[in-house]
Design an enzyme around this catalytic site. Structure first.
Site, short mmCIF file in Angstrom:
data_model
loop_
_atom_site.label_atom_id
_atom_site.label_comp_id
_atom_site.label_asym_id
_atom_site.label_seq_id
_atom_site.Cartn_x
_atom_site.Cartn_y
_atom_site.Cartn_z
N LYS A 253 -75.17 -48.85 -21.01
CA LYS A 253 -73.76 -48.85 -21.44
C LYS A 253 -72.88 -48.71 -20.21
O LYS A 253 -72.94 -47.71 -19.51
CB LYS A 253 -73.51 -47.69 -22.41
CG LYS A 253 -72.01 -47.42 -22.71
CD LYS A 253 -71.79 -46.26 -23.69
CE LYS A 253 -70.31 -45.92 -23.84
NZ LYS A 253 -70.05 -44.79 -24.75
N ASP A 258 -63.37 -44.74 -20.80
CA ASP A 258 -63.26 -44.73 -22.25
C ASP A 258 -62.09 -43.87 -22.70
O ASP A 258 -62.20 -42.64 -22.77
CB ASP A 258 -64.58 -44.21 -22.85
CG ASP A 258 -64.54 -44.20 -24.38
OD1 ASP A 258 -63.62 -44.81 -24.96
OD2 ASP A 258 -65.45 -43.58 -24.98
N LYS A 265 -58.41 -40.86 -27.55
CA LYS A 265 -58.95 -39.51 -27.36
C LYS A 265 -57.83 -38.55 -26.99
O LYS A 265 -56.82 -38.96 -26.44
CB LYS A 265 -59.97 -39.52 -26.21
CG LYS A 265 -61.29 -40.19 -26.51
CD LYS A 265 -62.21 -40.13 -25.29
CE LYS A 265 -63.53 -40.84 -25.54
NZ LYS A 265 -64.36 -40.22 -26.58
N ASP A 276 -68.46 -42.82 -18.29
CA ASP A 276 -69.02 -43.51 -19.45
C ASP A 276 -69.82 -44.77 -19.08
O ASP A 276 -70.31 -45.47 -19.95
CB ASP A 276 -67.89 -43.85 -20.43
CG ASP A 276 -68.33 -43.76 -21.88
OD1 ASP A 276 -69.37 -43.15 -22.16
OD2 ASP A 276 -67.62 -44.32 -22.74
N ASP A 335 -63.13 -45.81 -30.84
CA ASP A 335 -63.78 -44.93 -29.87
C ASP A 335 -65.31 -45.01 -29.98
O ASP A 335 -66.03 -44.48 -29.14
CB ASP A 335 -63.29 -43.49 -30.08
CG ASP A 335 -63.54 -42.61 -28.87
OD1 ASP A 335 -63.92 -43.15 -27.81
OD2 ASP A 335 -63.35 -41.39 -28.99
N GLU A 337 -67.10 -47.39 -29.18
CA GLU A 337 -67.14 -48.67 -28.47
C GLU A 337 -68.48 -48.94 -27.80
O GLU A 337 -68.85 -50.10 -27.60
CB GLU A 337 -66.01 -48.73 -27.43
CG GLU A 337 -66.32 -48.09 -26.07
CD GLU A 337 -66.60 -46.59 -26.12
OE1 GLU A 337 -66.17 -45.95 -27.10
OE2 GLU A 337 -67.27 -46.05 -25.21
N ARG A 339 -71.53 -48.54 -28.86
CA ARG A 339 -72.47 -49.28 -29.71
C ARG A 339 -72.02 -50.72 -29.92
O ARG A 339 -72.84 -51.60 -30.15
CB ARG A 339 -72.64 -48.54 -31.05
CG ARG A 339 -71.38 -48.39 -31.83
CD ARG A 339 -71.45 -47.29 -32.88
NE ARG A 339 -71.27 -45.96 -32.30
CZ ARG A 339 -71.23 -44.84 -32.98
NH1 ARG A 339 -71.39 -44.86 -34.31
NH2 ARG A 339 -71.06 -43.68 -32.40
N1 BES Z 1 -68.24 -42.01 -24.55
C1 BES Z 1 -68.11 -41.33 -25.80
C2 BES Z 1 -69.15 -40.25 -26.00
C3 BES Z 1 -69.07 -39.04 -25.11
C4 BES Z 1 -68.40 -37.89 -25.54
C5 BES Z 1 -69.72 -39.00 -23.90
C6 BES Z 1 -68.38 -36.78 -24.74
C7 BES Z 1 -69.68 -37.88 -23.10
C8 BES Z 1 -69.01 -36.76 -23.54
C9 BES Z 1 -68.25 -42.34 -26.94
O1 BES Z 1 -67.79 -43.62 -26.69
C10 BES Z 1 -67.46 -41.82 -28.10
O2 BES Z 1 -66.29 -41.73 -27.97
N2 BES Z 1 -68.16 -41.48 -29.18
C11 BES Z 1 -67.52 -40.97 -30.35
C12 BES Z 1 -68.13 -41.63 -31.54
C13 BES Z 1 -67.36 -41.41 -32.82
C14 BES Z 1 -66.01 -42.09 -32.74
C15 BES Z 1 -68.17 -41.98 -33.96
C16 BES Z 1 -67.74 -39.48 -30.38
O3 BES Z 1 -68.79 -39.00 -29.94
O4 BES Z 1 -66.83 -38.77 -30.82
ZN ZN Z 2 -67.78 -44.19 -24.73
MN MN Z 3 -65.73 -43.79 -27.12
#
Ligand code: BES
Ligand code: ZN
Ligand code: MN
Length: 486
Positions: A253, A258, A265, A276, A335, A337, A339
């Site tokens: 990834k 992000d 966020k 990220d 968010d 993104e 996947r």
């Molecule tokens: N890059 C983030 C995940 C992340 C969070 C990495 C904290 C490192 C530290 C990912 O893209 C994300 O935002 N995931 C969301 C998914 C949700 C929207 C289903 C999450 O984990 O909140």
């Molecule tokens: Zn992310």
């Molecule tokens: Mn994200």
């Protein structure tokens, strides 16, 4: 730090001699016998965290580092001791140090311990200093001679030295890319770095731009990229040694920043989202190390890269996206993104029909909630692969913890309007993310590593500096090595 494994360190030239001492062991080191006798009388016991320094002459200084009971020494304990040595050397402005390691981690034996130690030492004084302009703050280079346990002979020492250097180089690539800010490390930059690394390692690299990504109908990657003025990149690295029997695809990834996109966020800690792309970096660093080690395994790296930003053209909740596999996705959260872009990368990797696919992604906050920063989440459709990866992780000090990918949870990403939704909500968030990925995998031996908690350290720890850690490289190299043995 530049490290040489040697049985004959140049003691007279050293600024500082460090000796790792197990609890209750006699600090008998021939090179500084006199000081050692004095130290032995001092009451120093060798407990973990204990240290004792003395001014010696030749070498100028000697410091004993306690590592606790020899029989319970772990890789983590060893890394902690080594990190403390590097910190001390840095603070005292030592330029030439010697590290004597008379003990081995029991489960590993002398040789593997030596390699782990050399590689940890090489990484221990790391600092991302590209943007440090005050020369006083720039760390000075340190040279270290590592004296291995007696069981390691000179010939093996040389081989272990080369191996440790290859792994350290791969880890360094990952840390530099991870720590690089989002305005420098763009998808374009990531592609260029991949090309440079490939050139240096003598392997093939193809970087696809927007046009080609459109031709390949990578709807997931293109959707996330719509909010950005940066062009997306799809990067394929190919290390294909002639003698290879197995083929492993590594998928990363590469979100260079992000923000969450339209589902934005909160501001707090958003700067951490420059990390990220650590999954993509892990793929680049691992292939680099594999090629340097000349491992007899074919490895293909597959990286999807873009940043995730909100704008008038950004993809938005409610959009339905057709991915390159033909499967459709209803976006409920922009968010989620990672996947989206991995759907295309995993489909691409599956088409190559490799023996194994492993993907690396800072995918979910939920994984960090579940496991913290000491273990990456491991998901797999193959028990044998999962077990092997866990064991490899144990051998190099990278913990993986398996979480389930039960189909019962698929209900959570069921969509009324498309083949699936891109988010299953908060509960079981790491699992539903893995289940989403699984929809795009067509390979009986696939593993997904959620490295959201391990890819970067929010704060300095006893073992490593703040920032990108290089997570993924060591465990994957150990896995590739295990394939070449079998
Ligand atoms: N890059 C983030 C995940 C992340 C969070 C990495 C904290 C490192 C530290 C990912 O893209 C994300 O935002 N995931 C969301 C998914 C949700 C929207 C289903 C999450 O984990 O909140
Ligand atoms: Zn992310
Ligand atoms: Mn994200």
């Amino acid at each position: 730090m530049d490290v040489t494994i040697t049985r004959e360190p140049k003691v007279a030239k050293a600024d500082h001699l460090f000796v790792l001492i197990a609890e209750g062991a006699r600090p008998d080191v021939a090179v500084a016998a006199k000081s050692m006798q004095a130290i032995a009388a001092s009451g120093f016991a060798g407990r973990a965290d204990e240290s004792l320094s003395t001014v010696a002459g030749e070498p100028k200084k000697i410091t004993l580092i306690g590592i606790g009971k020899a029989e319970s020494l772990t890789i983590r304990g060893l890394r902690t001791a080594i990190y403390s040595i590097a910190k001390m050397a840095k603070k005292q402005r030592d330029r030439n140090i010697i590290v004597v390691m008379p003990v081995a981690v029991p489960k590993l034996g002398a040789e593997e311990t030596t390699r782990v130690a050399a590689e940890a030492l090489a990484a221990a004084d790391y600092k991302y200093d590209v943007y440090i302009t005050k020369t006083d703050d720039k760390p000075l280079p340190i040279h270290a001679a590592l004296v291995p346990p007696d069981a390691v002979d000179a010939k093996r020492a040389k081989q272990l030295d080369d191996e440790a250097k290859a792994i350290a180089a791969g880890v360094r690539t990952v840390r530099d890319l991870g720590n690089g800010p989002g305005n420098l490390v763009t998808p374009t930059f990531l592609g260029q770095r991949a090309e440079e690394v490939a050139k240096g390692a003598g392997i093939k690299c193809t970087v696809y731009g927007r046009r080609e990504i459109e031709k390949m109908k990578m709807g997931g990657l293109l959707a996330v990229n719509r909010g950005s003025i940066e062009e997306p990149r799809f990067i394929v690295l190919e290390y294909a040694p002639r003698k290879a029997k197995k083929h492993v695809a590594l998928v990363g990834k590469g979100i260079t920043f992000d923000s969450g996109g339209i589902s934005i966020k909160p501001a707090e800690k958003m700067e951490e989202m420059k990390f990220d792309m650590c999954g993509a970096a892990a793929v680049i660093g691992t292939i680099q190390a594999a090629a340097m080690l000349a491992l007899p395994v074919r490895v293909t790296g597959v990286i999807a890269s873009t940043d995730n930003l909100p704008s008038g053209s950004a993809y938005k909740p409610g959009d339905i996206i057709t991915t390159s596999s033909g499967k459709t996705v209803e976006v409920v959260n922009t968010d989620a993104e990672g996947r989206m872009i991995l759907s295309d990368a995993l489909h691409y990797a599956s088409e190559l029909k490799p023996d194994h696919i492993i993907d690396y992604a800072t995918l979910t906050g939920a994984c960090v909630v579940a496991l913290g920063s000491e273990a990456a989440g491991l998901f797999s459709n193959n028990d044998e692969l999962a077990q092997k990866l866990i064991e490899c992780g144990e051998r190099v000090g990278e913990r993986l913890w398996r979480l389930p990918e039960w189909d019962d949870y698929k209900e959570l990403i069921r969509s009324e309007w498309a083949d699936m939704k891109n988010s299953g909500g908060r509960w079981g968030g790491a699992i539903t993310a893995a289940l989403f990925l699984k929809e795009f995998v067509n390979c009986p031996s696939w593993a997904h590593l959620d490295i959201a908690g391990t890819a970067y350290a929010e704060h300095e720890t006893a073992r490593e500096a703040r920032g990108a850690t290089g997570a993924g490289v060591r465990v994957t190299i150990a896995f590739l090595e295990s394939l070449s043995h079998s």
